[in-house]
Design a protein around this motif. Structure first.
Motif, PDB file in Angstrom:
ATOM      1  N   LEU A  95       0.843  -1.197   0.000  1.00 28.21           N
ATOM      2  CA  LEU A  95       0.000   0.000   0.000  1.00 28.21           C
ATOM      3  C   LEU A  95       0.875   1.242   0.000  1.00 28.21           C
ATOM      4  O   LEU A  95       1.839   1.336   0.770  1.00 28.21           O
ATOM      5  CB  LEU A  95      -0.894   0.026   1.244  1.00 28.21           C
ATOM      6  N   GLU A  96       0.529   2.145  -0.872  1.00 22.37           N
ATOM      7  CA  GLU A  96       1.198   3.446  -0.842  1.00 22.37           C
ATOM      8  C   GLU A  96       0.142   4.531  -0.859  1.00 22.37           C
ATOM      9  O   GLU A  96      -0.673   4.591  -1.782  1.00 22.37           O
ATOM     10  CB  GLU A  96       2.094   3.621  -2.075  1.00 22.37           C
ATOM     11  N   MET A  97       0.151   5.346   0.153  1.00 20.63           N
ATOM     12  CA  MET A  97      -0.730   6.515   0.143  1.00 20.63           C
ATOM     13  C   MET A  97       0.198   7.704  -0.051  1.00 20.63           C
ATOM     14  O   MET A  97       1.068   7.955   0.784  1.00 20.63           O
ATOM     15  CB  MET A  97      -1.508   6.636   1.450  1.00 20.63           C
ATOM     16  N   ARG A  98       0.020   8.435  -1.162  1.00 16.02           N
ATOM     17  CA  ARG A  98       0.973   9.495  -1.501  1.00 16.02           C
ATOM     18  C   ARG A  98       0.330  10.867  -1.389  1.00 16.02           C
ATOM     19  O   ARG A  98      -0.723  11.105  -1.976  1.00 16.02           O
ATOM     20  CB  ARG A  98       1.466   9.310  -2.934  1.00 16.02           C
ATOM     21  N   ASP A  99       0.981  11.715  -0.639  1.00 18.41           N
ATOM     22  CA  ASP A  99       0.594  13.134  -0.543  1.00 18.41           C
ATOM     23  C   ASP A  99      -0.896  13.330  -0.296  1.00 18.41           C
ATOM     24  O   ASP A  99      -1.569  14.068  -1.014  1.00 18.41           O
ATOM     25  CB  ASP A  99       0.985  13.894  -1.826  1.00 18.41           C
ATOM     26  N   ILE A 100      -1.405  12.618   0.694  1.00 19.05           N
ATOM     27  CA  ILE A 100      -2.833  12.708   0.976  1.00 19.05           C
ATOM     28  C   ILE A 100      -3.137  13.978   1.775  1.00 19.05           C
ATOM     29  O   ILE A 100      -2.527  14.244   2.810  1.00 19.05           O
ATOM     30  CB  ILE A 100      -3.322  11.491   1.804  1.00 19.05           C
ATOM     31  N   SER A 101      -4.080  14.773   1.268  1.00 22.08           N
ATOM     32  CA  SER A 101      -4.546  15.956   2.012  1.00 22.08           C
ATOM     33  C   SER A 101      -6.052  15.875   2.123  1.00 22.08           C
ATOM     34  O   SER A 101      -6.730  15.461   1.177  1.00 22.08           O
ATOM     35  CB  SER A 101      -4.174  17.243   1.270  1.00 22.08           C
ATOM     36  N   LYS A 102      -6.549  16.268   3.270  1.00 27.75           N
ATOM     37  CA  LYS A 102      -8.001  16.219   3.480  1.00 27.75           C
ATOM     38  C   LYS A 102      -8.403  17.397   4.356  1.00 27.75           C
ATOM     39  O   LYS A 102      -7.824  17.620   5.417  1.00 27.75           O
ATOM     40  CB  LYS A 102      -8.377  14.891   4.157  1.00 27.75           C
ATOM     41  N   SER A 103      -9.386  18.153   3.903  1.00 26.70           N
ATOM     42  CA  SER A 103      -9.826  19.324   4.673  1.00 26.70           C
ATOM     43  C   SER A 103     -11.272  19.181   5.084  1.00 26.70           C
ATOM     44  O   SER A 103     -12.084  18.616   4.355  1.00 26.70           O
ATOM     45  CB  SER A 103      -9.698  20.587   3.817  1.00 26.70           C
ATOM     46  N   PHE A 104     -11.565  19.684   6.249  1.00 31.05           N
ATOM     47  CA  PHE A 104     -12.946  19.865   6.696  1.00 31.05           C
ATOM     48  C   PHE A 104     -13.164  21.362   6.788  1.00 31.05           C
ATOM     49  O   PHE A 104     -12.191  22.113   6.857  1.00 31.05           O
ATOM     50  CB  PHE A 104     -13.166  19.203   8.053  1.00 31.05           C
ATOM     51  N   PRO A 105     -14.425  21.791   6.816  1.00 27.99           N
ATOM     52  CA  PRO A 105     -14.648  23.240   6.906  1.00 27.99           C
ATOM     53  C   PRO A 105     -13.845  23.843   8.049  1.00 27.99           C
ATOM     54  O   PRO A 105     -14.022  23.474   9.204  1.00 27.99           O
ATOM     55  CB  PRO A 105     -16.142  23.342   7.158  1.00 27.99           C
ATOM     56  N   GLY A 106     -12.902  24.709   7.729  1.00 30.33           N
ATOM     57  CA  GLY A 106     -12.148  25.401   8.769  1.00 30.33           C
ATOM     58  C   GLY A 106     -10.929  24.672   9.292  1.00 30.33           C
ATOM     59  O   GLY A 106     -10.131  25.257  10.004  1.00 30.33           O
TER      60      GLY A 106
END
Lengths: 401, 521
Positions: free
Chosen positions: B12-23
């Motif tokens: 498994l490779e998760m690359r450069d994962i970004s995740k935003s929630f409001p604020g």
């Protein structure tokens, strides 16, 4: 009419949630107006004839009375399915007290009220202290009290004293004489109610302004004031032409409506009911005695069931075991048509009264038109569904906006 | 572990994962790589982003709601939901078990994945396959047994059996031993080792550093939504708990906290002594274990502890026995023994508790600011049971201004406010009860930096006015930034109490991760 201060916000700063509430109230009033006009046309002008308006009130007073208690229970997130059976049982007890025991009718009524309080305490006990959902406790109560009613009222008990019969059939007529064929006392009540309403509205508006709180835009405020004043005066005028003047039940309902509006919006007890329905966990952690509130609201329902029983038994002039059939459904429907939420926490007395009037006008209009009872029921069912669907539509629109 | 030549280096490779929630930016450019057949642990403080990362992996947050790339077995994955990821053999076992308590073990194992014959459930196959799976996970129970009748440890095994039934290739366990006793934990970890030896890659999220060191082949540390680094447990240099802790907490401190000098040495306001609380359902379990704390006038006291350490349980049980059963111990307020059996008694005694979950326990979201503000002290404005609405409006407005709650007026429905402003309403509500001691549970959770600073200012002001403030927080920098003294809690026990001058993140984390046998009685 209610004297509750209007919670509303001026257009420029109002958050969506508030405009929604106002629209909702407005929607129900509009629906009532449409239904009244519709039936007035369909009955060829008979719906608003003086004696029909008087009997509309007398025949449907039970919906208003029961809906006041039901509203409280629904706001707290419960329900009461037993009120119809309780009305039958209490009617039987009062009839026996008057006929078999020869007690004076006021004493019999008092006995009925005490019995109502006991019934309420019984149901409140199981809900509050055993934690059984009100739906189940009152479903059991519906069967239990109907059964007891059949046991004690073997056959129809009739022949009540005149005073008792007058409660839901008579009115205050000719106390201050007549003006043409109009009863002056009834007209006067209409005028006093209007003045009182206008005065209280002005006062609460001023108070809100003084504290920098938001108020309705002036146009809407005066529009509402004039519309409701005209309505109250019109009802007074129509009733003054009726053969009984001001029905006693109108006075009973008026007093109860004012009292319960006050309780729900101005007392700690009322506030606790809203708090429990809105978020029971937060209410507990705020120090609110949830069990006590649950208990008291069912006791209160018992009290109102007794009043409704007095009115219904008096109106029909006889106690029968089958009395009060489907009363709980009328009261529940009134609350939901009036904007109460199934999930609790939301609901207002004004809305509920309008909801009850919608049910009443339907009952009366359909009866005048001699619509078959089976169809009456079907139509009422559809109206309830339509009212709540309309409400949902508005809420969804509000959420999207 | 040796890497087999035929397989890609990473399963498994998760690359450069970004995740935003409001604020909030929950994850920013996280990279996470798992080798075939290894046990890979993810460490990080509460709220560092571990669970979010796993939700991205499993499709709970579907493709398109995050940035970055997921490659599993050499193929790029665009999972839209859990079903997609499970189809590929990625199974996540959540912290809160997802079993249906009234169904049997066998029914739970094949839930949503039923063994069918001609479109109807094939019970013979269901039960025989379930039996085999149960043997594989070492659970000696009949497949017909209802899940609610077996303990949490065994339920955890049922979850694993369920994962195995789906032909799992990558198994993710989120805090698998948090609710387990030592024996059950040991059994579970053995099982995970067994699965690894069968070639199943396992990802394990845990707060228990001892456990991680014992089982993991690789550790990835996540902090504030970013990957800090990976530690190879089989490297030349042995990995110590101190090393892990340093990576977990080592963020630079800027001045996110208002300057404050507390007057220490005030009178003792509240003392809790020998406080023991049992779990409301699992009554044998001590959630709070002989804990003693105190707070003085003018003092801000912190309580640090990892998730499940018993922080909230301690506070809520003191506050009118709002949590737990078989509670024992003493509470003294201003030197007098008090019995706080109901919330009302606690409020009357001068205690206030603002919950960590303001939406669930703190506010009536469908009501307005005004009503929420007075809801815990309605008596004050309604001496005879009738509410003085003018006073109500005045009080609410006064607190709105004082706390700078951003709303046009106090008629605004609380549910429409931002998290920071909701928290200010909660503070208003408890300040209006005029308490001597305020317990603030995660007072800045889920609110932005600016609002946090304001909340800290109000906390300081409360202390300066002579009140005692207890702050429970998962964020160590926050505790170090505002508290005069910090208690550490681990597995229901107080493991230490450090003055601010002597405390740092490492020393606190060490005390917070102490396990039972290490705690000196």
């Amino acid at each position: 009419m209610s004297t509750t201060p209007e919670v509303s916000a001026s257009a420029d700063v109002a958050p969506a949630a508030h405009r929604k509430v106002d629209m909702q109230q407005f929607g129900i009033m509009l629906a009532l107006a449409i239904i009244v006009v519709l039936f007035e046309i369909m009955t060829g002008g008979r719906l608003l004839m003086a004696d029909n308006v008087a009997s509309l009130l007398q025949q449907n007073a039970y919906v208003i009375i029961l809906a006041l208690g039901m509203l409280m229970i629904i706001i707290a997130g419960h329900i009461d399915l037993s009120v119809g059976s309780v009305v039958a049982l209490l009617g039987g007890i009062m009839a026996i007290a008057m006929i078999n025991w020869n007690l004076p009718w006021p004493v019999a009524c008092l006995l009925g009220i005490v019995a109502g309080l006991l019934v309420g305490a019984w149901q409140g006990f199981w809900v509050a202290y055993w934690g059984i959902p009100g739906f189940i406790v009152t479903l059991a109560g519906m069967l239990l009290f109907r059964g007891l009613a059949i046991v004690i009222v073997g056959q129809t008990i009739a022949g009540f004293p005149n005073g008792f019969v007058q409660v839901a059939n008579g009115g205050m007529l000719g106390w201050f004489g007549f003006m043409g064929s109009m009863d002056i006392f009834t007209l006067l009540i209409g005028v006093v109610a209007t003045v009182g309403f206008v005065f209280s509205q002005f006062r609460s508006r001023q108070r809100l302004l003084a504290h920098g709180l938001s108020v309705e835009p002036q146009g809407l405020f005066f529009g509402k004031l004039i519309a409701i004043s005209v309505l109250v005066l019109a009802v007074g005028w129509i009733l003054s032409l009726s053969s009984i003047g001001t029905p006693y039940v109108l006075v009973i309902c008026g007093v109860l409506v004012l009292a319960y509006s006050f309780v729900m919006s101005n007392t700690v007890f009322g506030r606790n009911i809203y708090a429990i329905g809105g978020n029971i966990a937060a209410a507990r952690l705020s120090g609110i005695d949830v069990r006590r509130s649950h208990f008291l609201m069912y006791v209160n329902m018992g009290f109102l069931a007794a009043i409704a029983s007095i009115v219904t038994t008096s109106r029909s002039g006889a106690a029968v075991a089958a009395a009060g059939q489907n009363f709980e459904l009328d009261a529940i429907a009134a609350c939901f048509i009036g904007g109460a939420a199934v999930s609790g926490g939301v609901g207002r007395v004004v809305g509920t009264i309008i909801g009850a009037l919608v049910m009443g006008v339907l009952n009366m209009g359909l009866s005048i038109m001699a619509v078959d009872a089976a169809w009456q029921q079907a139509i009422k069912g559809l109206v309830l569904l339509a009212a709540v669907a309309f409400d949902m539509l508005q809420k969804r629109r509000g959420a999207a906006a | 572990m040796s890497v087999q030549a035929a397989r890609p280096e990473f399963v498994l490779e998760m690359r450069d994962i970004s995740k935003s929630f409001p604020g909030v930016k929950a994850l920013s450019d996280v990279t996470f790589k798992v080798r075939p057949g290894e046990i890979h642990a993810i460490c990080g403080e509460n709220g560092a982003g571990k669970s979010t990362l796993m939700k991205v992996l499993s499709g709970v947050y579907p493709y398109g709601t995050y940035e970055g790339q997921i490659v599993f077995n050499g193929q790029e994955c665009k999972y839209r939901n859990i079903k997609d990821s499970e189809h590929d053999g990625v199974v996540v076992i959540q912290q809160e078990l997802a079993l249906s308590p009234h169904l049997s073990i066998a029914e739970n194992i094949f839930l949503g994945n039923e063994r069918l014959r001609h479109g109807f459930i094939d019970w013979a196959q269901t039960n025989s396959q379930a039996s085999k799976l149960l043997t594989r996970v070492g659970l000696d129970e009949h497949p017909d047994t209802k899940v609610q009748t077996i303990g949490v440890g065994k339920q955890q095994l049922v979850e694993i059996a369920k994962a195995l039934s789906k032909d799992v290739k990558l198994l993710v366990l989120d805090e698998p031993t948090a609710a387990l006793n030592d024996d059950d934990s040991e059994h579970l970890l053995d099982l995970v080792r067994g699965l690894r030896d069968e070639g199943i890659a396992c990802v394990i999220i845990s707060h228990k550093l001892g456990e991680i060191r014992a089982i993991a082949d690789t550790i990835t540390v996540i902090r504030d939504g970013q990957t800090v680094g990976s530690l190879d447990m089989h490297g030349v240099e042995p990995v110590t708990e101190a090393m892990i802790i340093r990576q977990m907490v080592g963020r630079p401190l800027d001045n996110r906290f208002p300057e404050h000098e507390s007057q220490t040495g005030g009178d003792l306001l509240m003392e809790v002594e020998d406080w023991t609380v049992h779990h409301p359902v699992d009554t044998a379990r001590r959630v709070v274990d002989h804990a003693s704390i105190n707070v003085r006038a003018g003092e801000i006291v912190g309580i640090a502890g990892l998730m499940g350490a018993g922080r909230t349980e301690l506070a809520m049980s003191v506050f009118g026995k709002s949590y737990g059963r078989d509670i024992s111990g003493k509470v003294r307020i201003k030197g007098r023994d008090v019995q706080l059996n109901t919330v009302q008694q606690a409020i009357d005694a001068g205690l206030a508790y603002a919950s960590e979950d303001r939406k669930r326990y703190g506010l009536n979201l469908i009501d307005d600011i005004k009503h929420n503000t007075v809801s815990a002290a309605l008596k004050k404005i309604a001496p005879k049971g009738v509410i003085d609405k003018e006073e109500e409006a005045q009080v609410a407005e006064e607190y709105r201004k004082k706390l700078n709650t951003k709303a046009p007026n106090v008629d605004v429905v609380v549910g429409t406010l931002s998290g920071g402003n909701q928290q200010k309403v909660v503070l208003s509500k408890w300040m209006f009860t005029d308490p001597d001691v305020l317990i603030l549970d995660e007072p800045t959770r889920g609110i932005d930096v600016g609002a946090k600073y304001e909340i800290y200012t109000h906390i300081n002001a409360l202390a300066d006015s002579g009140k005692g403030v207890i702050v429970i927080s998962s964020e160590l920098p926050e505790l170090l930034g505002i508290c005069d003294r910090i208690y550490t809690l681990s597995m229901g026990r107080i493991t230490g109490c450090l003055p601010r001058s002597a405390a740092n993140q490492e020393s606190l984390m060490e005390l917070m991760t102490k396990e039972k046998e290490e705690i000196v009685e």
